[in-house]
Scaffold this motif. Structure first.
Motif, short mmCIF file in Angstrom:
data_model
loop_
_atom_site.label_atom_id
_atom_site.label_comp_id
_atom_site.label_asym_id
_atom_site.label_seq_id
_atom_site.Cartn_x
_atom_site.Cartn_y
_atom_site.Cartn_z
N LYS A 24 0.99 -1.24 0.08
CA LYS A 24 -0.09 -0.09 0.04
C LYS A 24 1.01 1.35 -0.03
O LYS A 24 1.58 1.29 1.28
CB LYS A 24 -1.00 0.09 1.04
N GLU A 25 1.01 1.97 -1.25
CA GLU A 25 1.74 3.01 -1.42
C GLU A 25 1.07 4.29 -1.17
O GLU A 25 0.02 4.58 -1.79
CB GLU A 25 2.51 2.97 -2.63
N GLU A 26 1.35 5.03 -0.22
CA GLU A 26 0.85 6.53 0.13
C GLU A 26 1.71 7.70 -0.09
O GLU A 26 2.86 7.33 -0.48
CB GLU A 26 0.24 6.56 1.50
N ALA A 27 1.40 8.71 0.07
CA ALA A 27 2.16 10.04 -0.48
C ALA A 27 3.44 10.07 0.41
O ALA A 27 4.64 10.20 -0.23
CB ALA A 27 1.60 11.30 -0.17
N ASP A 28 3.45 9.83 1.80
CA ASP A 28 4.83 9.82 2.43
C ASP A 28 5.30 8.30 3.17
O ASP A 28 6.02 8.35 3.78
CB ASP A 28 4.31 10.74 3.69
N ARG A 29 4.39 7.32 2.70
CA ARG A 29 4.91 6.23 3.45
C ARG A 29 4.47 4.90 2.41
O ARG A 29 3.64 4.87 1.62
CB ARG A 29 4.32 6.05 4.87
N ILE A 30 5.26 3.80 2.75
CA ILE A 30 4.69 2.55 2.06
C ILE A 30 4.59 1.72 3.35
O ILE A 30 5.29 1.37 3.91
CB ILE A 30 5.86 2.07 1.27
N VAL A 31 3.42 0.95 2.78
CA VAL A 31 3.00 -0.22 3.94
C VAL A 31 3.10 -1.63 3.34
O VAL A 31 2.37 -1.83 2.33
CB VAL A 31 1.48 0.16 4.60
N LYS A 68 10.73 7.58 1.33
CA LYS A 68 9.26 7.40 2.21
C LYS A 68 9.76 6.62 3.45
O LYS A 68 10.47 5.60 3.30
CB LYS A 68 8.29 6.82 1.20
#
Length: 76
Positions: A24-31, A68
């Motif tokens: 799950k890639e978001e603007a400021d982090r990758i989960v 990130k």
């Protein structure tokens, strides 16, 4: 990174075919969400969470070059 997590965890569990890593890639982090077979949860977490902490340490170190923040979640 996904293959690194799969490689590490597959060596620890009895059902390596049930190891699934989703991203799950978001603007400021990758989960990275790690999913394993029910019977293998104890092996992945370890006593007092030591194995899970070790896996997270390796993943965070490998991802330190990225801009990130990296997170690893473990789910059934």
């Amino acid at each position: 990174m996904k293959t690194l997590i799969e490689t590490i965890v597959s060596a620890l569990v009895d059902h390596p075919d049930a190891v699934v890593v989703t991203v799950k890639e978001e603007a400021d982090r990758i989960v990275y969400v790690l999913s394993v077979h029910k019977e293998d949860m104890g092996k992945v977490i370890g006593k007092q969470g030591r194995v899970a902490k070790a896996i997270r340490t390796v993943v965070y170190a490998a991802g330190s070059s990225q801009q990130k923040k990296i997170y690893l979640e473990i789910s059934e």
